[in-house]
Design an enzyme around this catalytic site. Sequence first.
Site, PDB file in Angstrom:
ATOM      1  N   GLY A   1      73.849  74.145  65.224  1.00  0.00           N
ATOM      2  CA  GLY A   1      73.570  72.951  64.426  1.00  0.00           C
ATOM      3  C   GLY A   1      74.529  72.888  63.249  1.00  0.00           C
ATOM      4  O   GLY A   1      74.890  73.918  62.664  1.00  0.00           O
TER       5      GLY A   1
ATOM      6  N   HIS B   1      56.296  58.242  58.146  1.00  0.00           N
ATOM      7  CA  HIS B   1      56.812  57.578  56.953  1.00  0.00           C
ATOM      8  C   HIS B   1      56.275  56.144  56.890  1.00  0.00           C
ATOM      9  O   HIS B   1      56.336  55.425  57.880  1.00  0.00           O
ATOM     10  CB  HIS B   1      58.339  57.583  57.006  1.00  0.00           C
ATOM     11  CG  HIS B   1      58.979  57.259  55.707  1.00  0.00           C
ATOM     12  ND1 HIS B   1      58.891  56.021  55.130  1.00  0.00           N
ATOM     13  CD2 HIS B   1      59.705  58.016  54.857  1.00  0.00           C
ATOM     14  CE1 HIS B   1      59.548  56.042  53.978  1.00  0.00           C
ATOM     15  NE2 HIS B   1      60.055  57.233  53.790  1.00  0.00           N
TER      16      HIS B   1
ATOM     17  N   SER C   1      64.059  52.802  52.953  1.00  0.00           N
ATOM     18  CA  SER C   1      63.829  53.860  51.967  1.00  0.00           C
ATOM     19  C   SER C   1      62.539  53.689  51.182  1.00  0.00           C
ATOM     20  O   SER C   1      62.142  52.586  50.806  1.00  0.00           O
ATOM     21  CB  SER C   1      64.998  53.907  50.994  1.00  0.00           C
ATOM     22  OG  SER C   1      64.664  54.736  49.902  1.00  0.00           O
TER      23      SER C   1
ATOM     24  N   ARG D   1      53.465  59.591  50.941  1.00  0.00           N
ATOM     25  CA  ARG D   1      53.709  59.008  52.263  1.00  0.00           C
ATOM     26  C   ARG D   1      52.505  59.074  53.195  1.00  0.00           C
ATOM     27  O   ARG D   1      52.193  58.108  53.874  1.00  0.00           O
ATOM     28  CB  ARG D   1      54.892  59.739  52.919  1.00  0.00           C
ATOM     29  CG  ARG D   1      56.182  59.466  52.201  1.00  0.00           C
ATOM     30  CD  ARG D   1      57.324  60.280  52.777  1.00  0.00           C
ATOM     31  NE  ARG D   1      58.554  59.914  52.080  1.00  0.00           N
ATOM     32  CZ  ARG D   1      59.727  60.475  52.328  1.00  0.00           C
ATOM     33  NH1 ARG D   1      59.853  61.420  53.231  1.00  0.00           N
ATOM     34  NH2 ARG D   1      60.792  60.095  51.667  1.00  0.00           N
TER      35      ARG D   1
ATOM     36  N   HIS E   1      58.881  60.535  61.141  1.00  0.00           N
ATOM     37  CA  HIS E   1      60.093  60.693  60.353  1.00  0.00           C
ATOM     38  C   HIS E   1      60.553  62.135  60.236  1.00  0.00           C
ATOM     39  O   HIS E   1      61.735  62.448  60.360  1.00  0.00           O
ATOM     40  CB  HIS E   1      59.826  60.114  58.963  1.00  0.00           C
ATOM     41  CG  HIS E   1      61.006  60.174  58.050  1.00  0.00           C
ATOM     42  ND1 HIS E   1      62.227  59.663  58.396  1.00  0.00           N
ATOM     43  CD2 HIS E   1      61.163  60.679  56.794  1.00  0.00           C
ATOM     44  CE1 HIS E   1      63.079  59.853  57.390  1.00  0.00           C
ATOM     45  NE2 HIS E   1      62.466  60.467  56.427  1.00  0.00           N
TER      46      HIS E   1
ATOM     47  N   GLU F   1      64.971  72.020  58.538  1.00  0.00           N
ATOM     48  CA  GLU F   1      63.790  71.417  59.159  1.00  0.00           C
ATOM     49  C   GLU F   1      63.304  72.232  60.347  1.00  0.00           C
ATOM     50  O   GLU F   1      62.142  72.147  60.742  1.00  0.00           O
ATOM     51  CB  GLU F   1      64.103  69.974  59.593  1.00  0.00           C
ATOM     52  CG  GLU F   1      62.867  69.177  60.016  1.00  0.00           C
ATOM     53  CD  GLU F   1      63.163  67.734  60.401  1.00  0.00           C
ATOM     54  OE1 GLU F   1      64.315  67.287  60.206  1.00  0.00           O
ATOM     55  OE2 GLU F   1      62.253  67.055  60.898  1.00  0.00           O
TER      56      GLU F   1
ATOM     57  N   ARG G   1      55.645  66.583  53.338  1.00  0.00           N
ATOM     58  CA  ARG G   1      56.856  66.767  52.543  1.00  0.00           C
ATOM     59  C   ARG G   1      57.001  65.619  51.545  1.00  0.00           C
ATOM     60  O   ARG G   1      56.798  64.465  51.884  1.00  0.00           O
ATOM     61  CB  ARG G   1      58.088  66.820  53.448  1.00  0.00           C
ATOM     62  CG  ARG G   1      59.381  67.025  52.684  1.00  0.00           C
ATOM     63  CD  ARG G   1      60.558  67.152  53.613  1.00  0.00           C
ATOM     64  NE  ARG G   1      60.843  65.931  54.350  1.00  0.00           N
ATOM     65  CZ  ARG G   1      61.398  64.847  53.819  1.00  0.00           C
ATOM     66  NH1 ARG G   1      61.713  64.808  52.540  1.00  0.00           N
ATOM     67  NH2 ARG G   1      61.630  63.778  54.570  1.00  0.00           N
TER      68      ARG G   1
ATOM     69  N   LEU H   1      66.599  67.387  51.896  1.00  0.00           N
ATOM     70  CA  LEU H   1      68.002  67.713  51.646  1.00  0.00           C
ATOM     71  C   LEU H   1      68.083  68.976  50.801  1.00  0.00           C
ATOM     72  O   LEU H   1      68.919  69.850  51.020  1.00  0.00           O
ATOM     73  CB  LEU H   1      68.692  66.541  50.940  1.00  0.00           C
ATOM     74  CG  LEU H   1      68.605  65.191  51.651  1.00  0.00           C
ATOM     75  CD1 LEU H   1      69.414  64.134  50.913  1.00  0.00           C
ATOM     76  CD2 LEU H   1      69.101  65.294  53.078  1.00  0.00           C
TER      77      LEU H   1
END
Lengths: 247, 643
Positions: free
Chosen positions: B40, B266, B284, B330, B401, B425, B435, B441
């Site tokens: 990856g 999400h 977003s 979320r 998501h 992840e 999360r 990130l």
Amino acid sequence: MKLSLHVWRQANSNEAGRMDQITATDITEDMSFLEMLDKVNEDLICEGKEPIAFDHDCREGICGMCSLMINGVAHGPESGTTTCQLHMRSFRDGDAIYIEPWRSRAFPVIRDLMVDRSSFDRVMQAGGYISVNTGNAQDANALPIKKADADAAFDAAACIGCGACVASCPNGSAMLFVAAKVNHLGRLPQGQPERSERVKKMVDAMDAEGFGACSNHYECEAVCPKDIPADTIARMNRDHLKASLCD
Amino acid sequence: MKLDSKIPGGPIQNKWTEHRFNMKLVNPANKRKFRVIVVGSGLAGGAAAATLGELGYNVDCFCFQDSARRAHSIAAQGGINAAKNYPNDGDSIWRLFYDTVKGGDYRAREANVYRLAEISSNIIDTCVAQGVPFAREYGGLLDNRSFGGAQVSRTFYARGQTGQQLLIGAYQALSRQVSKGSVTMHTRTELQEIVVVDGHARGIITRNLVTGKLTRHAADAVLLCTGGYGNVFYLSTNAMGSNVTAAVKAWKKGAGFANPCYTQIHPTCIPVSSEHQSKLTLMSESLRYDGRVWVPKKKGDTRAPNVIPEDERDYYLERRYPSFGNLVPRDVASRAAKERCDAGYGVGSTGLAVYLDFSDAIDRLGEDAVRARYGNLFHMYEKITAENPYKVPMKIFPAVHYTMGGLWVDYELQTTVPGLFALGECNFSDHGANRLGASALMQGLADGYFVAPYTVGHYLAQHGSMGASGKVTTDHPAFAESENALRDRIDRLMNINGSQSVESFHKRLGKIMWDECGMARDKSGLRGAIEDIQALQKEFWSDVCVPGSKDGCNPELDKAGRVADFLEFGELMCRDALMREESCGGHFRKEHQTEDGEARRDDDNYAFAGVWEYQGDGDGDEPSLHKENLEFEHVKLTTRSYK
């Protein structure tokens, strides 16, 4: 919608390719262009035929994996749009659509509509970076950067490396792609120590990969899905000239 | 299976510092004698491969895309958190740590989350040094914004393309190492098997997606940085190629899989428009700062939104959660949208959408100001839906998501198979059951730049095959055995010659997962889903149609392998969801809710990570459950309330 597709089919990089006519049926306006191809592929599989191979991944216009010349235009008729974000409402029932892979000597065809863009990676490896190891950094705010410079660097850094610029250039030039990276890093203070070396190395690598030269057609600017302007190239040329004279 | 989390002793503030000192080092001259495989090339993998290369190891990095720069980290929009406290609004490492544990609904490991918060500042420094063009203020310093689940502004961003810019930063660092010869990139190459020798991960078998060639790669350690498994639902915001294959292969070779049922739905995505839809697009989370979410008060109201008068609109988030309103986390926002649509108040042609309305913000700020904030997102929305969100409210609906579950790892990011690490992840470690925005990130880069480079060295110093036992080579019988198993599987897939496409199986699996293991789950639904998936799996292996040949480029064969693994994995997710008799974060069991429909946690019985051990493929073989109890010494367990 019913569409008459003319699709480039090629078994692999060694065999000759040809245009095949395929009829796409039951296409709806809200499908994306790639969902239209998904549907065509499902139908081909049901008929016992081989589906059309094409590159794609994120399908939201940011990974740069999708490509396609659609009726002779890289990423199709909508400006500032990747193929994956193009929707079938841009077409009419009964349209004939010509679908070809990126056209460039530096992007050999792998199969059908898939091409090999590893030349871009090699150009990046030649100098498209700032030589800093993890762990060496000072505090991020110890280096103020003028907002205008940071914004200009960002505009260039928006490049997704899709290769549309090369595919639509009559010379197969990668100048817009290379200039985007040269400008991104060259506009920032962090990028200054290697600025001259970087532009020379990247341009040399670009030439070595067989990309053509720029003769100001501006086709690259017209098809760039991220709207990177052609004056990016002029700035790179200036950097390159300066770097060459200072040798 | 023994779960030793290896959490160091001592005060939480000193754990990582002391542990770094206690870890063994590899002599610089010896580093080049070790080979490390990184699978990856996203934020976790790209960062780890570049950093290990800088340190002097020999690195082989693999990705299925045509370039390392395409990994799906690139699609992250919003931002990256860091406890810099630049805005002077009271942020600190402790606050970021606390918010993240709370946001995860108290199902994450405290020591890991503290380390993440501690490292967060170094990430921003590193990225700026690489030339990542973060948003700046006119004074030239970095700009911050606030994000869901936090009351401070700690999110650094690069317009709506933060993931892209961070990934390009890692890609550039990786490209530099490739030019130096310390990293070898293998693009369009997919992991198919993990090779274990004497209990240690010692290599992988890959398939070249252009030539179909299978290749053995031996190494001293293997790092899986292969992302999440959201595509088990077929429709998700993940890229088309994102898959669970590497994690499933690791699981079958003895790596424990933790909390597979923890998935993040999400709340603000563009709704499904037709059955041909291939993926969902995220809008977003930042939109919820100026947009108001509503549905009509009258069931089945088909009037255009603009003619529905104010007093006939139900701003249900503001009604249910007066203190947080449209800014609830979320999981809460998604469930509330589902509740309204299930009750018959949804809008749009499918009834599976709610409005996100900017008219108040446009009246207050003017259209130009709204365009300056969200122009690119509005543009994307219009491109996909052909509706102008400046004039008509957006229609949105929740979509899969992110997946918080993943391979179980200890404090050193090592799975239960020694020498096999999982980063980003792909592992389960930092986000608990939910999360927070701008944390993915942060975790991917923390693992790749600042954790694995130390802990992998520690492993190599102790177990790397430099010593008397000699190097494991690809001639070892374990490689032949894995390769033969892989060849058999590919032949089996190619020889079924059935009548149904790979895609059609994936869609059917997705529907089962979304209906029974999606936003709300219950016992009978999950039991039914397990039976349905088992039946679907049998059908797949007897009636799937994979056209073309195994020798050469064959995207249908690539997809068939991935879907086969999703089928296996979907069952495990349902088992985990069935086992967890509580509601927490993204996992909502209908049996465990309060009278007003909020999640009800059970800390007495379920404050653990549920870790599944593979027990075989035969009929009647069921995975076994192990538990890592979660100790909360610093964060007080309370009921999350956003009312």
